[in-house]
Design an enzyme around this catalytic site. Sequence first.
Site, PDB file in Angstrom:
ATOM      1  CB  SER A 183      51.968  53.027   4.192  1.00 29.30           C
ATOM      2  OG  SER A 183      51.262  53.090   2.972  1.00 29.30           O
ATOM      3  CB  CYS A 184      47.685  50.403   3.015  1.00 33.49           C
ATOM      4  SG  CYS A 184      47.713  52.114   2.481  1.00 33.49           S
ATOM      5  CG  PHE A 185      47.760  45.290   2.308  1.00 29.47           C
ATOM      6  CD1 PHE A 185      46.901  46.265   1.833  1.00 29.47           C
ATOM      7  CD2 PHE A 185      48.102  44.250   1.458  1.00 29.47           C
ATOM      8  CE1 PHE A 185      46.399  46.225   0.543  1.00 29.47           C
ATOM      9  CE2 PHE A 185      47.608  44.185   0.162  1.00 29.47           C
ATOM     10  CZ  PHE A 185      46.762  45.173  -0.301  1.00 29.47           C
ATOM     11  CG  ASP A 230      44.564  50.244   6.231  1.00 33.38           C
ATOM     12  OD1 ASP A 230      45.009  51.068   7.056  1.00 33.38           O
ATOM     13  OD2 ASP A 230      44.444  50.492   5.019  1.00 33.38           O
TER      14      ASP A 230
END
Length: 444
Positions: free
Chosen positions: A277-279, A282
């Site tokens: 969900s992040c890398f 982002d």
Amino acid sequence: MICRTSLREAMARLCIVGTGHVGLVYAVAFTLQGHEVHATDVDAKAIASLQKGTPTFYEPGLKEALQKALRTKRLTFSTDVKAGARDAEAIFTCVGTPSREDGSIDLAYVEAAARTVGQGMRSATGYQVVAVKSTVLPRTTEEVVRPALEKSSGKKAGQDFGLCMNPEFLREGSAVEDAMHPDRIVIGGIDARSVKALERVYSKLTCPRMRTDLRTAEMIKYATNSFLATKVSFANELANLCDAFGGINVDTVVDAMGLDPRINPRFLKAGLGFGGSCFPKDVRALVAGGKARGYGPRLLQATLAVNELQPIRAVELAEKAVGPLKGKRVAILGLSFKGGSDDVRESRAIPLAKALVRKGAKVVGYDPIVDEAFRREVPKVEIARDLTSALAHADVCIVHNDWPQWQELRAADFAGMKRMVVIDGRRILRQEAMAGAELLVLGG
Ligand code: UDX
């Protein structure tokens, strides 16, 4: 400025807005750290489940921790965001910031949450501090959250209430542990009073902490994730170079690199790329945000490009081993973005499966805990109920993620395949246990 705070008892009344991965884990951790927490979400179904002690997603240890927190009677859940915000000393907004088509982030939830929180704060009497925990690009707290809060509360930030940006660094799989024992706490504040008010919440924790302004705190989160993602892409680039030169094992190269004290060996494991969900979200957001402000980050674009390439490398390896994939049965082991998680967001198994389907392959996937969620992403994939049926009559098998149980696999486990061609996309199988199978590994 880095400073350490001594142990000090201080209980605060907190409100969490958004009970997703971040909000729920913090609601539980803050409760277990001694605070009184009211966690809110607009999703009534999720709140009903949480009130009963059942998390809405899988995270190791979370169910037990949630039930323990509920037993203290200091943790409550409701859909009444306004009342929660009205009654709290500190309010944490933990709503999602999904990606748009162009990579930029959608701030609709962040803005809506700020508006509702502000409405609740309108009738509050004491000093309150609002902390943004959602991942937002530099300037968002000042330029989006602050005006929304001020307008709906009728109050002024820095005068009537405090405003902070307080990024989280939780990893899926160890999120509860990360929230209970963080390696650092970053608090960006609109003024010193805001920071001080938020520090009270963390006063029992002894880790290093940094006080910054709002924009710097926002950037620290993006910088951390972009750097780690770049490390992963660097390892993958190295793996591809090792393959190009031939006969070089990338793990050995990385192990030796890691002995250099300037190079931490962690996050240099080559594989099919980074997901979650992040890398991906982002890095894309920072690239899009940089471009919108006149700087297109070259290195980060390359980080994304390498990441896109890795699943295709596995497909190419499969073609090299068994010829054209049209009509061939290809098994994918591991569908979540990493082992220990049920999260398929940005899982590299998705582009992998799609590329195989495009080639005309019959794709069958197996994961110890993921099924329907993956089928929704790639409906053409057959989901096997166990390992044996996934591998039965398969022409080739691609190991996608790093579930620990893959480490236990031996050649005999693949015996049901048409031909035992196994591509280890995570460098996780034990070579010695795979004697008799055709084991192909990305990165030598
Ligand atoms: C990450 C950050 O670690 C966390 O601090 C942040 O708050 C959210 O994003 P998470 O998404 O849970 O956490 O996963 P993480 O374990 O960091 O792995 C991210 C991705 O990179 C996974 O797909 C993983 O398989 C991959 N990865 C990681 C590698 O391919 N090689 C590595 O060496 C490390």
